[in-house]
Motif scaffolding. Structure first.
Motif, PDB file in Angstrom:
ATOM      1  N   SER A   1      68.961 -31.411  55.226  1.00 18.77           N
ATOM      2  CA  SER A   1      70.183 -31.611  55.995  1.00 18.77           C
ATOM      3  C   SER A   1      70.924 -32.854  55.520  1.00 18.77           C
ATOM      4  CB  SER A   1      69.836 -31.739  57.481  1.00 18.77           C
ATOM      5  OG  SER A   1      70.994 -31.935  58.257  1.00 18.77           O
ATOM      6  N   LEU A   2      70.170 -33.919  55.246  1.00 22.00           N
ATOM      7  CA  LEU A   2      70.796 -35.159  54.785  1.00 22.00           C
ATOM      8  C   LEU A   2      71.416 -34.977  53.399  1.00 22.00           C
ATOM      9  CD1 LEU A   2      71.300 -38.055  55.660  1.00 22.00           C
ATOM     10  CD2 LEU A   2      69.152 -38.712  54.551  1.00 22.00           C
TER      11      LEU A   2
ATOM     12  N   THR B   1      72.535 -32.158  52.187  1.00 24.66           N
ATOM     13  CA  THR B   1      73.723 -31.326  52.384  1.00 24.66           C
ATOM     14  C   THR B   1      74.900 -32.174  52.840  1.00 24.66           C
ATOM     15  OG1 THR B   1      72.349 -29.420  52.961  1.00 24.66           O
ATOM     16  CG2 THR B   1      74.663 -29.346  53.635  1.00 24.66           C
ATOM     17  N   LEU B   2      74.643 -33.113  53.741  1.00 24.11           N
ATOM     18  CA  LEU B   2      75.696 -34.030  54.183  1.00 24.11           C
ATOM     19  C   LEU B   2      76.203 -34.854  53.009  1.00 24.11           C
ATOM     20  CD1 LEU B   2      77.378 -35.391  56.387  1.00 24.11           C
ATOM     21  CD2 LEU B   2      75.439 -36.923  56.804  1.00 24.11           C
ATOM     22  N   CYS B   3      75.295 -35.320  52.157  1.00 21.88           N
ATOM     23  CA  CYS B   3      75.679 -36.102  50.987  1.00 21.88           C
ATOM     24  C   CYS B   3      76.600 -35.288  50.080  1.00 21.88           C
ATOM     25  CB  CYS B   3      74.430 -36.554  50.229  1.00 21.88           C
ATOM     26  SG  CYS B   3      74.774 -37.658  48.847  1.00 21.88           S
ATOM     27  N   TYR B   4      76.258 -34.016  49.877  1.00 23.14           N
ATOM     28  CA  TYR B   4      77.097 -33.144  49.051  1.00 23.14           C
ATOM     29  C   TYR B   4      78.496 -32.998  49.654  1.00 23.14           C
ATOM     30  CZ  TYR B   4      79.021 -29.009  46.847  1.00 23.14           C
ATOM     31  OH  TYR B   4      79.862 -28.141  46.181  1.00 23.14           O
ATOM     32  N   ARG B   5      78.538 -32.776  50.972  1.00 25.41           N
ATOM     33  CA  ARG B   5      79.828 -32.567  51.622  1.00 25.41           C
ATOM     34  C   ARG B   5      80.705 -33.819  51.577  1.00 25.41           C
ATOM     35  NH1 ARG B   5      78.945 -29.985  57.355  1.00 25.41           N
ATOM     36  NH2 ARG B   5      81.231 -29.857  57.229  1.00 25.41           N
ATOM     37  N   ILE B   6      80.077 -34.987  51.659  1.00 28.44           N
ATOM     38  CA  ILE B   6      80.828 -36.238  51.525  1.00 28.44           C
ATOM     39  C   ILE B   6      81.337 -36.391  50.095  1.00 28.44           C
ATOM     40  CG2 ILE B   6      80.669 -38.759  51.605  1.00 28.44           C
ATOM     41  CD1 ILE B   6      78.594 -38.408  53.848  1.00 28.44           C
TER      42      ILE B   6
END
Length: 213
Positions: free
Chosen positions: A199-200, A202-207
Motif C-alpha cells: 500500500s505504501l 502504491t502511494l509512492c507511485y501515485r505521488i
C-alpha cells in the motif's frame, strides 16, 4: 436472489466501503440517498453501485433512492457483521498491540478472545484488558474456545510452525500480516493478506505519477 458463490470478489470488496460511508451518513442523520448521490461521494458510477447492490436483490426504489439505515443494516447482514466469530491474535509486538488495542473487532463481525506471544517479556502483560498468553497454551486454549479466525502479527520466518499448529486445531481462517502464503500450503483456508508495504509503495507511485489518479 443470485447465488452468493457467483458474486465476484471485486463486488464483495466494495461492500465494506459502502457500509462505512452509510454508517457515517446515519450518524449525520441522513435518512435517504440516491445512487447518483452515492456515486459522487464514493467516486464510483451510479450504475456500478446499482449493479453491486442488485447482486443481493437490490434495496432501492426508482425515483426514491435508498433508505440509509435500512441499506446499512442490509449490507451489515450480507457481510455477517453480527456473527461474533471468535478470533485470536498471535504476536503481541508493536503491530499486534496496535491492532488489539485499536481495532473494533466487535463492530466487524469478530470477538477477540485471546492474545498470544512466545516472548517472556510480553507474556503476562495486558493489552486492552486481555492478558497476553504464552503460545505454549495454544492447544489447550483453542480446544476450549474453538476460535474461527486467527490474526497473524508475527515475522514470516516464524509463521510456518504456528500455522501448522493452528491448522491442526481446526483454525481455517486468517487475517494475515505476516507475508507468508498460507493458502499455498493449505488450499482450504480463507485468508485475507494485508501487505502494508504494498500500500505504501502504491502511494509512492501515485505521488510520483500525479497524472494517474
Amino acid at each position: 436472489m443470485p447465488r452468493r458463490e457467483n458474486i465476484s470478489m471485486s463486488v464483495i470488496r466494495r461492500l465494506p466501503r459502502y457500509y462505512r460511508f452509510l454508517t457515517h451518513l446515519k450518524q449525520k442523520g441522513v435518512t435517504r440517498i440516491s445512487s447518483t448521490e452515492l456515486s459522487v461521494k464514493l467516486g464510483l458510477t451510479a450504475s456500478q453501485i446499482r449493479q453491486d447492490l442488485n447482486c443481493f436483490g437490490g434495496f432501492g426504489q426508482q425515483g426514491y433512492g435508498y433508505i440509509v439505515d435500512q441499506l446499512c443494516d442490509e449490507i451489515g447482514n450480507i457481510l455477517g457483521l453480527s456473527n461474533e466469530y471468535k478470533a485470536i491474535l498471535i504476536g503481541a509486538g508493536n503491530l499486534g498491540r496496535a491492532i488489539a488495542s485499536h481495532m473494533s473487532f466487535d463492530d466487524e463481525g469478530f470477538r477477540l478472545v485471546g492474545i498470544f506471544d512466545s516472548s517472556p517479556s510480553k507474556t503476562g502483560t495486558r493489552i486492552n484488558g486481555q492478558i497476553v498468553r504464552d503460545t505454549v497454551e495454544l492447544e489447550d486454549f483453542c480446544q476450549k474456545e474453538q476460535p474461527t479466525m486467527a490474526v497473524l502479527c508475527i515475522p514470516r520466518d516464524g509463521v510456518h510452525t504456528v500455522i501448522e499448529r493452528l491448522y491442526n486445531l481446526g483454525v481455517r481462517n486468517y487475517w494475515n500480516f505476516s507475508h507468508y502464503d498460507i493458502a499455498m500450503k493449505y488450499d482450504d483456508t480463507v485468508v485475507e493478506n494485508v501487505h502494508l508495504n504494498d500500500s505504501l509503495m502504491t502511494l509512492c507511485y501515485r505521488i510520483s505519477n500525479p497524472s494517474q489518479k
